[in-house]
Design an enzyme around this catalytic site. Structure first.
Site, mmCIF file in Angstrom:
data_model
loop_
_atom_site.group_PDB
_atom_site.id
_atom_site.type_symbol
_atom_site.label_atom_id
_atom_site.label_comp_id
_atom_site.label_asym_id
_atom_site.label_seq_id
_atom_site.Cartn_x
_atom_site.Cartn_y
_atom_site.Cartn_z
ATOM 1 N N ASN A 162 43.141 33.830 37.644
ATOM 2 C CA ASN A 162 42.658 33.532 36.740
ATOM 3 C C ASN A 162 42.091 34.497 36.335
ATOM 4 O O ASN A 162 41.660 34.117 34.576
ATOM 5 C CB ASN A 162 42.071 32.684 37.053
ATOM 6 C CG ASN A 162 40.898 32.482 38.586
ATOM 7 O OD1 ASN A 162 40.961 33.152 38.683
ATOM 8 N ND2 ASN A 162 39.487 32.386 38.007
ATOM 9 N N GLU A 261 35.872 33.130 48.946
ATOM 10 C CA GLU A 261 35.106 32.256 47.342
ATOM 11 C C GLU A 261 36.592 31.698 47.036
ATOM 12 O O GLU A 261 37.991 31.914 46.277
ATOM 13 C CB GLU A 261 35.233 33.838 46.552
ATOM 14 C CG GLU A 261 34.052 34.674 46.862
ATOM 15 C CD GLU A 261 33.996 35.977 45.758
ATOM 16 O OE1 GLU A 261 34.453 35.711 44.829
ATOM 17 O OE2 GLU A 261 33.527 36.730 45.993
ATOM 18 N N CYS A 295 36.585 29.497 37.835
ATOM 19 C CA CYS A 295 36.279 28.727 39.024
ATOM 20 C C CYS A 295 34.745 28.403 38.662
ATOM 21 O O CYS A 295 34.418 26.612 39.378
ATOM 22 C CB CYS A 295 36.091 29.563 40.157
ATOM 23 S SG CYS A 295 35.469 30.833 40.457
ATOM 24 N N GLU A 474 29.392 38.034 48.381
ATOM 25 C CA GLU A 474 29.397 39.426 48.186
ATOM 26 C C GLU A 474 28.828 38.806 47.112
ATOM 27 O O GLU A 474 27.805 38.475 46.398
ATOM 28 C CB GLU A 474 30.841 39.112 47.508
ATOM 29 C CG GLU A 474 32.453 38.260 49.238
ATOM 30 C CD GLU A 474 33.384 39.831 48.671
ATOM 31 O OE1 GLU A 474 33.252 40.365 48.539
ATOM 32 O OE2 GLU A 474 34.036 38.961 49.175
HETATM 33 P P1 NAD Z 1 46.148 30.175 45.524
HETATM 34 O O1 NAD Z 1 44.710 29.706 46.226
HETATM 35 O O2 NAD Z 1 47.263 29.368 45.333
HETATM 36 O O3 NAD Z 1 46.404 31.954 45.553
HETATM 37 C C1 NAD Z 1 45.351 32.443 45.833
HETATM 38 C C2 NAD Z 1 46.344 33.798 46.581
HETATM 39 O O4 NAD Z 1 46.520 33.752 48.007
HETATM 40 C C3 NAD Z 1 47.248 34.129 45.535
HETATM 41 O O5 NAD Z 1 47.297 35.863 46.078
HETATM 42 C C4 NAD Z 1 49.072 33.398 46.540
HETATM 43 O O6 NAD Z 1 49.635 34.566 46.388
HETATM 44 C C5 NAD Z 1 47.975 33.855 47.886
HETATM 45 N N1 NAD Z 1 48.465 32.932 48.908
HETATM 46 C C6 NAD Z 1 48.495 30.993 48.301
HETATM 47 N N2 NAD Z 1 48.550 30.990 50.347
HETATM 48 C C7 NAD Z 1 48.321 31.859 50.942
HETATM 49 C C8 NAD Z 1 49.196 31.872 52.417
HETATM 50 N N3 NAD Z 1 49.098 30.844 53.219
HETATM 51 N N4 NAD Z 1 48.540 33.665 52.938
HETATM 52 C C9 NAD Z 1 47.872 33.932 52.288
HETATM 53 N N5 NAD Z 1 47.902 34.443 51.047
HETATM 54 C C10 NAD Z 1 48.898 33.105 50.247
HETATM 55 O O7 NAD Z 1 44.980 29.706 44.481
HETATM 56 P P2 NAD Z 1 45.288 30.223 42.610
HETATM 57 O O8 NAD Z 1 46.457 29.118 42.162
HETATM 58 O O9 NAD Z 1 45.779 31.344 42.660
HETATM 59 O O10 NAD Z 1 43.948 30.523 42.343
HETATM 60 C C11 NAD Z 1 43.001 29.262 41.835
HETATM 61 C C12 NAD Z 1 42.108 28.277 42.671
HETATM 62 O O11 NAD Z 1 41.176 29.829 43.299
HETATM 63 C C13 NAD Z 1 41.256 27.803 41.969
HETATM 64 O O12 NAD Z 1 41.027 26.796 43.204
HETATM 65 C C14 NAD Z 1 40.023 28.200 42.349
HETATM 66 O O13 NAD Z 1 38.753 27.649 41.958
HETATM 67 C C15 NAD Z 1 39.893 29.665 42.878
HETATM 68 N N6 NAD Z 1 38.884 30.591 42.093
HETATM 69 C C16 NAD Z 1 37.540 30.470 43.303
HETATM 70 C C17 NAD Z 1 36.871 31.836 42.900
HETATM 71 C C18 NAD Z 1 35.374 31.725 43.750
HETATM 72 O O14 NAD Z 1 34.902 32.964 43.529
HETATM 73 N N7 NAD Z 1 34.832 30.847 44.461
HETATM 74 C C19 NAD Z 1 36.869 32.850 41.899
HETATM 75 C C20 NAD Z 1 39.105 32.509 41.370
HETATM 76 C C21 NAD Z 1 39.157 31.084 41.270
HETATM 77 O O1 6OD Z 2 31.785 37.195 38.547
HETATM 78 C C1 6OD Z 2 32.001 37.111 39.817
HETATM 79 O O2 6OD Z 2 31.974 38.224 40.486
HETATM 80 C C2 6OD Z 2 32.934 36.608 40.130
HETATM 81 N N1 6OD Z 2 33.069 36.503 41.273
HETATM 82 C C3 6OD Z 2 33.826 35.609 39.534
HETATM 83 C C4 6OD Z 2 34.030 34.106 39.852
HETATM 84 C C5 6OD Z 2 34.952 33.551 38.903
HETATM 85 C C6 6OD Z 2 35.636 33.034 38.811
HETATM 86 O O3 6OD Z 2 36.856 32.125 38.853
#
Ligand code: NAD
Ligand code: 6OD
Length: 493
Positions: A162, A261, A295, A474
């Site tokens: 994202n 995260e 997120c 972090e």
């Molecule tokens: P995802 O969990 O599907 O994938 C994230 C990464 O993990 C990808 O590189 C994927 O290939 C890898 N992955 C998937 N399954 C795995 C496994 N079993 N072992 C190791 N690696 C694996 O997430 P997404 O769809 O790419 O991203 C969207 C999600 O991320 C949403 O839930 C969003 O809220 C969250 N997000 C959180 C933050 C935060 O800072 N809290 C930031 C950005 C996105």
């Molecule tokens: O701004 C940042 O440092 C951070 N980790 C943002 C995460 C955004 C989620 O999509």
């Protein structure tokens, strides 16, 4: 005579291992979310490719990087930042092509933050202090206790699609600053900016094996091969909560350090005393930035009852005015979602909301363009009202351009409803009452609370979530602590 020109070859995005770009045998396609066409082939790492990357990272810890001073590491980070700056437009184009984000966002948020991440951690690591305590003893001399920071070792970094460059560099920069070596696996949906970054890191002169990049999918593929590899010392992951839990199980036997995260179902709360126009503009931004794929986006909006009808009407008007279009065009507010698969998920919630009894204030469908974009992953920005707090559309993370707006009557009630969630990442409060802001903010069960703003970041502050939204923090010294092993030394005086 007519000449038939061959179609231009699609780029091949390769792994970067031990200072070399390598293609391996397997490929997967990189699909444009704008029109569904394949824009690149991507090398697909198998277990032996991941193993080579981890071994290169292990070996590099024993080389010149392992002996580099903090100043030398900081200088390397600044050279990487300079390299991204020098190729700024290429990074912007890569982010836009992979994800369909509006170009002005890629410029002002994504690529700008990629640079800032390296500069910030270069500066922070040079100022990082350690602890020192002098203990007392009966003979009056006591002991001197102090701590030293050492690298953790090989850090596995797994990132989502994202905010591809922003979130990858948010982890690479502090990991390198602390002297670690890295194996990074970006999301399969957004491989391009990570590949460019590998070129920049190579050109910045980091020793071979310090930074390694493998492309591939998650479970049963490169992501899992990496988290299960015995040669890694820590995993830092951003992505879905469920994936975090899977990774936690994968690393449990090896007792690896983890930082997660994860997902969110963030609230925005608008009190009747808020600056109305600022709150409307702020909630439109927090709900629809990056097509709702941040997120931190607000998917639950609570508005104090006297303001409710007016607020919903203003949100409807501003949302309907958002310009949806080709992401590479200036002045576009919203591009497509990341992929057809993700669109299917978001549209399933658009259908579910109707079944759960929502009033669709605006949106709820798929825009029709009458051109190639009808093959892309577009959806309309959507607002609902009228759902109960326990509806799935109000409790589950959708990760699309959508919010539900509900009225509330008291501060106590809204705090309870905001906190009644499995997630706890972020919350935005809109109020002109400073006392209320100070009273309510600490009661919110979330890692971050913004007041009269949203996604305003100071990189020295802790970032992370509570409950299903994450593990650890972090940012600033919290990153330095995570990416370091700390030894206490006690000297009897
Ligand atoms: P995802 O969990 O599907 O994938 C994230 C990464 O993990 C990808 O590189 C994927 O290939 C890898 N992955 C998937 N399954 C795995 C496994 N079993 N072992 C190791 N690696 C694996 O997430 P997404 O769809 O790419 O991203 C969207 C999600 O991320 C949403 O839930 C969003 O809220 C969250 N997000 C959180 C933050 C935060 O800072 N809290 C930031 C950005 C996105
Ligand atoms: O701004 C940042 O440092 C951070 N980790 C943002 C995460 C955004 C989620 O999509």
């Amino acid at each position: 005579m007519s000449s038939i020109r061959p179609a231009p070859a699609r780029p091949l995005l390769r792994h970067f291992i031990n200072g070399q770009f390598v293609a391996g045998e397997h490929r997967f396609p990189n699909i444009s979310p704008v029109n569904g066409e394949c824009i690149a082939d991507v090398a697909h790492a198998d277990a032996s490719t991941v193993d080579a990357a981890v071994k290169a990272a292990q070996a590099a810890l024993q080389g010149p990087w392992g002996r580099a001073t903090v100043s030398e590491r900081a200088a390397a980070l600044h050279r990487i930042a300079d390299g991204i700056q020098a190729r700024f437009d290429e990074f912007v184009a890569a982010e836009v092509a992979d994800t369909g984000r509006p170009v002005h966002q890629a410029r002002t948020l994504d690529v700008a933050r990629g640079i800032a991440n390296f500069r910030t951690f270069a500066d922070l690591v040079k100022c990082a202090n350690t602890e020192l305590f002098q203990s007392e003893s009966a003979d009056g001399l006591g002991a001197l206790n102090y701590t030293v920071r050492k690298p953790l070792g090989v850090v596995a970094i797994i990132s989502p699609w994202n905010l591809p460059l922003l979130l990858l560099t948010w982890k690479i920069a502090p990991a390198l600053a602390c002297g670690n070596t890295v194996v990074a696996k970006p999301s399969e949906e957004s491989p391009s900016s990570a590949t460019l970054l590998a070129e920049v890191i190579r050109d910045a002169g980091l020793p071979d094996g310090v930074f390694n990049l493998v492309h591939g999918l998650g479970g049963g593929s490169a992501g899992e091969f990496l988290t299960r590899h015995p040669g890694i010392d820590a995993v830092t992951f951003t992505g879905e909560s469920r994936t975090g839990s899977t990774i936690m199980k994968a690393v449990a036997d090896g007792m690896k350090e983890v930082s997660f995260e994860l997902g969110g179902k963030n609230a925005a709360v608008v009190f009747a005393d808020a600056d109305f126009d600022a709150a409307v503009a702020g909630v439109v931004r927090s709900s629809f930035t990056n097509s709702g794929q941040v997120c931190l986006c607000s998917e639950r909006v609570y508005v104090e009852r006297p303001l409710f009808e007016r607020f919903v009407a203003a949100m409807k008007e501003k949302t309907a005015a958002l310009k949806i279009g080709y992401p590479a065009e200036d002045k576009v507010d919203m591009g497509p979602l990341i992929s057809h698969g993700h669109r299917d998920k978001v549209l399933s919630y658009y259908r579910l909301a109707r079944e759960e009894g929502a009033t669709v204030v605006t949106g709820g469908g798929v825009p029709q363009f009458g051109d190639e974009r009808d093959g892309g992953a577009w959806v309309e920005p959507t607002i609902w009202t009228g759902l109960p707090d326990n509806a799935r559309c109000v409790t589950e993370e959708i990760f699309g351009p959508v919010c539900h707006i509900a009225p509330f009557d008291s501060e106590e009630e809204v705090v309870r409803r905001v906190n009644d969630s499995q997630y706890g990442l972020a919350c935005a409060l809109w109020t002109s009452d400073l006392k209320r802001a100070h009273r309510v903010a600490p009661q919110i069960e979330a890692g971050l609370v913004w007041v009269n703003t949203w996604y305003l970041r100071d990189l020295r502050t802790p970032f992370g979530g509570v409950k299903q939204s994450g593990l650890g923090r972090e940012g600033g010294r919290h990153s330095l602590d995570f990416y370091s092993e700390i030894t206490t030394i006690c000297i009897k005086l």
